[in-house]
Design a protein around this motif. Structure first.
Motif, PDB file in Angstrom:
ATOM      1  N   THR A  55       0.841  -1.201   0.000  1.00 25.30           N
ATOM      2  CA  THR A  55       0.000   0.000   0.000  1.00 25.30           C
ATOM      3  C   THR A  55       0.875   1.250   0.000  1.00 25.30           C
ATOM      4  OG1 THR A  55      -0.106   0.023   2.416  1.00 25.30           O
ATOM      5  CG2 THR A  55      -1.855  -1.150   1.238  1.00 25.30           C
ATOM      6  N   ALA A  56       0.256   2.357  -0.354  1.00 24.31           N
ATOM      7  CA  ALA A  56       0.934   3.654  -0.320  1.00 24.31           C
ATOM      8  C   ALA A  56      -0.088   4.712   0.027  1.00 24.31           C
ATOM      9  CB  ALA A  56       1.587   3.954  -1.663  1.00 24.31           C
ATOM     10  N   VAL A  57       0.380   5.792   0.628  1.00 24.34           N
ATOM     11  CA  VAL A  57      -0.503   6.870   1.090  1.00 24.34           C
ATOM     12  C   VAL A  57      -0.513   7.988   0.047  1.00 24.34           C
ATOM     13  CG1 VAL A  57      -0.937   8.558   2.916  1.00 24.34           C
ATOM     14  CG2 VAL A  57      -0.001   6.296   3.479  1.00 24.34           C
ATOM     15  N   VAL A  58      -1.706   8.455  -0.278  1.00 27.59           N
ATOM     16  CA  VAL A  58      -1.843   9.576  -1.201  1.00 27.59           C
ATOM     17  C   VAL A  58      -1.321  10.836  -0.530  1.00 27.59           C
ATOM     18  CG1 VAL A  58      -3.460  11.003  -2.511  1.00 27.59           C
ATOM     19  CG2 VAL A  58      -3.829   8.527  -2.340  1.00 27.59           C
ATOM     20  N   GLY A  59      -0.490  11.569  -1.250  1.00 24.97           N
ATOM     21  CA  GLY A  59       0.040  12.816  -0.727  1.00 24.97           C
ATOM     22  C   GLY A  59       0.051  13.877  -1.810  1.00 24.97           C
ATOM     23  N   LYS A  60       0.516  15.066  -1.438  1.00 23.95           N
ATOM     24  CA  LYS A  60       0.647  16.145  -2.403  1.00 23.95           C
ATOM     25  C   LYS A  60       2.119  16.426  -2.660  1.00 23.95           C
ATOM     26  CE  LYS A  60      -3.463  18.987  -2.712  1.00 23.95           C
ATOM     27  NZ  LYS A  60      -3.940  20.384  -2.774  1.00 23.95           N
ATOM     28  N   GLY A  61       2.403  16.752  -3.888  1.00 21.55           N
ATOM     29  CA  GLY A  61       3.790  17.053  -4.242  1.00 21.55           C
ATOM     30  C   GLY A  61       3.932  17.244  -5.734  1.00 21.55           C
ATOM     31  N   ASN A  62       5.166  17.321  -6.177  1.00 19.47           N
ATOM     32  CA  ASN A  62       5.457  17.484  -7.601  1.00 19.47           C
ATOM     33  C   ASN A  62       5.658  16.123  -8.260  1.00 19.47           C
ATOM     34  OD1 ASN A  62       5.493  20.213  -7.035  1.00 19.47           O
ATOM     35  ND2 ASN A  62       7.720  20.322  -6.879  1.00 19.47           N
ATOM     36  N   ILE A  63       5.327  16.056  -9.510  1.00 19.43           N
ATOM     37  CA  ILE A  63       5.552  14.823 -10.269  1.00 19.43           C
ATOM     38  C   ILE A  63       6.105  15.203 -11.643  1.00 19.43           C
ATOM     39  CG2 ILE A  63       3.158  14.733 -11.074  1.00 19.43           C
ATOM     40  CD1 ILE A  63       3.428  11.658 -11.011  1.00 19.43           C
ATOM     41  N   GLU A  64       7.118  14.474 -12.043  1.00 15.91           N
ATOM     42  CA  GLU A  64       7.817  14.787 -13.287  1.00 15.91           C
ATOM     43  C   GLU A  64       7.542  13.724 -14.340  1.00 15.91           C
ATOM     44  OE1 GLU A  64      11.777  16.807 -11.247  1.00 15.91           O
ATOM     45  OE2 GLU A  64      11.578  14.629 -11.401  1.00 15.91           O
ATOM     46  N   ASN A  65       7.358  14.197 -15.554  1.00 15.87           N
ATOM     47  CA  ASN A  65       7.252  13.264 -16.675  1.00 15.87           C
ATOM     48  C   ASN A  65       8.656  13.014 -17.212  1.00 15.87           C
ATOM     49  OD1 ASN A  65       5.717  11.673 -18.539  1.00 15.87           O
ATOM     50  ND2 ASN A  65       6.173  13.211 -20.091  1.00 15.87           N
ATOM     51  N   THR A  66       9.020  11.762 -17.371  1.00 15.62           N
ATOM     52  CA  THR A  66      10.388  11.438 -17.764  1.00 15.62           C
ATOM     53  C   THR A  66      10.392  10.460 -18.938  1.00 15.62           C
ATOM     54  OG1 THR A  66      10.498   9.592 -16.181  1.00 15.62           O
ATOM     55  CG2 THR A  66      11.273  11.748 -15.427  1.00 15.62           C
ATOM     56  N   ILE A  67      11.522  10.475 -19.651  1.00 11.63           N
ATOM     57  CA  ILE A  67      11.792   9.448 -20.663  1.00 11.63           C
ATOM     58  C   ILE A  67      13.033   8.693 -20.213  1.00 11.63           C
ATOM     59  CG2 ILE A  67      10.672  10.542 -22.613  1.00 11.63           C
ATOM     60  CD1 ILE A  67      13.287  11.800 -23.417  1.00 11.63           C
ATOM     61  N   ASN A  68      13.008   7.387 -20.422  1.00 11.86           N
ATOM     62  CA  ASN A  68      14.069   6.528 -19.909  1.00 11.86           C
ATOM     63  C   ASN A  68      15.270   6.522 -20.844  1.00 11.86           C
ATOM     64  OD1 ASN A  68      12.168   5.979 -18.024  1.00 11.86           O
ATOM     65  ND2 ASN A  68      11.892   3.833 -18.552  1.00 11.86           N
ATOM     66  N   ALA A  69      16.448   6.513 -20.241  1.00 12.30           N
ATOM     67  CA  ALA A  69      17.700   6.403 -20.984  1.00 12.30           C
ATOM     68  C   ALA A  69      18.652   5.555 -20.157  1.00 12.30           C
ATOM     69  CB  ALA A  69      18.295   7.781 -21.252  1.00 12.30           C
ATOM     70  N   SER A  70      19.763   5.204 -20.732  1.00 14.07           N
ATOM     71  CA  SER A  70      20.799   4.464 -20.005  1.00 14.07           C
ATOM     72  C   SER A  70      22.022   5.349 -19.883  1.00 14.07           C
ATOM     73  CB  SER A  70      21.154   3.164 -20.739  1.00 14.07           C
ATOM     74  OG  SER A  70      21.627   3.449 -22.046  1.00 14.07           O
TER      75      SER A  70
END
Length: 420
Positions: A55-70
């Motif tokens: 489980t995880a608790v809903v919170g407020k904060g920033n979220i970033e959209n990312t693209i995966n690289a190596s």
């Protein structure tokens, strides 16, 4: 007329068989109803062990959209030491992995061939210097000889001028002839022409010898520069570290011929690192200098910015360099492989929860919210997602506890009882 209907008595076994069929039909119907009720109850109410879910608790904060690289961790500063001369490896003092201080020797070269070349250049330079001295002496002697001849010519001209004057006096006095005067004047004219010719020879000879001397001096200067350059290279042939660090590679082929410019060793400063990333060229439009990059090593995250994008594309892969915020992080090791996440956009102060298997990627999906020992199914709209978080746009509040593990087995359940 009247019909006479008579009752026919059925045999006993037929009556028993009919009753049995009716009973079986009734029992089958009851069983189907019971199974249906059980399935209906199961679809609306079930149970799951607490240990089987995350489980995880809903919170407020920033979220970033990312693209995966190596990415690969490399020393930010790595020096390649090359051979300044043609030589051969004589002895390896420091092996790869050894710590080295500035001024310490890494390997030694056999520089006898270059030393012989240096002595040869030294001899040739001395020979050219002697040749210049010889030319200067010849120039001085030639100038002195021609000047002496010129002085002699001048004396002769003075004498011939006197002869002309004497011939003219004798002619006036009646003791000479016109032929004598003309002969004296001719001799004087010839002498002056000879003197002029000699003066031209002096000038031409001086210019020629000065050009020869200048050419010899230039050739000697070139020879001297070659000698000084080879002398400098011979001093550099003592392969030492110019800075403190770690030897990451060294040429260990004892006796092998090394050409001028070939690599002998590499020294890295392990106090500062960078990450060289690579990504498919399908994302080249989203890749730009200055964008934020998240580097993940196991559960540890570090940040940096894209500082340089290589212009060439190889096999559909674009490479770029990341300047790290913590360049001396203790987790970094040379050539370590890391996961890189490039941030393309960010949503600030939104409802978010830790990402997990429960989230399948669709924009609308069902989740289970835990409260008072039960999990209730809710339909929510999903926003931005990344490796760490999922944005939930509605139907939840900060503090709600959400099941993040895979709940596809309970897709028809409205409510689940959570058992200890």
């Amino acid at each position: 007329s009247k019909l006479l209907i008579m009752d026919t008595v059925l045999p006993e076994q037929i009556i028993v068989k009919r009753k049995r069929n009716i009973t079986i039909s009734i029992l089958a119907t009851i069983l189907v109803l019971l199974v249906g009720v059980w399935l209906l109850r199961f679809s609306f109410k079930s149970s799951i062990k607490k240990s089987a879910i995350t489980t995880a608790v809903v919170g407020k904060g920033n979220i970033e959209n990312t693209i995966n690289a190596s990415g690969e961790v490399l020393p930010e500063f790595e020096e390649t030491i090359t051979s300044p001369i043609n030589a051969s490896v004589q002895k390896v003092i420091m092996d790869a992995g050894s710590k080295v201080k500035a001024g310490e020797s890494i390997l030694t070269l056999d520089k006898s061939a270059s030393q012989t070349e240096f002595e040869k250049l030294k001899f040739q330079l001395e020979s050219k210097r002697n040749y210049i001295k010889k030319l200067k002496l010849e120039l001085d002697k030639s100038f002195y000889d021609i000047k002496s001849n010129n002085d002699i010519k001048q004396l002769k001209i003075n004498s011939l001028e006197a002869d002309v004057e004497n011939a003219n006096r004798l002619l006036k006095a009646g003791g000479g002839t016109r032929e004598n005067v003309e002969q004296a004047e001719l001799n004087l004219k010839v002498a002056k022409l000879e003197k002029q010719q000699l003066e031209n020879e002096i000038k031409s000879k001086q210019q020629t010898m000065q050009v020869e001397m200048k050419e010899a001096e230039i050739a000697a200067d070139i020879q001297e520069n070659d000698q000084h350059e080879l002398e400098r290279k011979l001093k550099l042939a003592n392969i030492v570290a110019s800075r403190s660090g770690v030897v990451t590679w060294v040429n260990k082929n004892i006796g092998s011929t090394i050409r001028e410019g070939e690599s002998l060793a590499r020294i890295a400063d392990l106090g500062s690192f960078k990450v060289v990333g690579s990504i498919s060229d399908n994302y080249i439009d989203q890749l730009h200098d200055g964008m934020t990059a998240v580097i993940r090593i196991n559960e540890t995250q570090m940040r940096g910015i894209v500082a340089n994008i290589y212009p060439s594309i190889q096999n559909g892969i674009v490479s770029f360099e990341i300047t790290l915020n913590e360049r001396n992080n203790k987790f970094f090791r040379p050539n370590m492989k890391v996961d890189v996440f490039l941030v393309t956009s960010i949503h600030r102060d939104v409802l978010r929860v830790n990402n997990g298997a429960a989230f399948k990627g669709s924009s609308v999906q069902d989740i289970f919210v835990v409260s008072n020992g039960k999990a209730e199914r809710r339909t929510v709209h999903i926003g931005m997602t990344n490796f760490d978080y999922v944005e939930i746009k509605d139907n939840v509040q900060p503090g709600d506890v959400i099941i993040t593990s895979d709940m596809s087995e309970y897709k028809n359940a409205k409510e689940i009882t959570i058992a200890d």
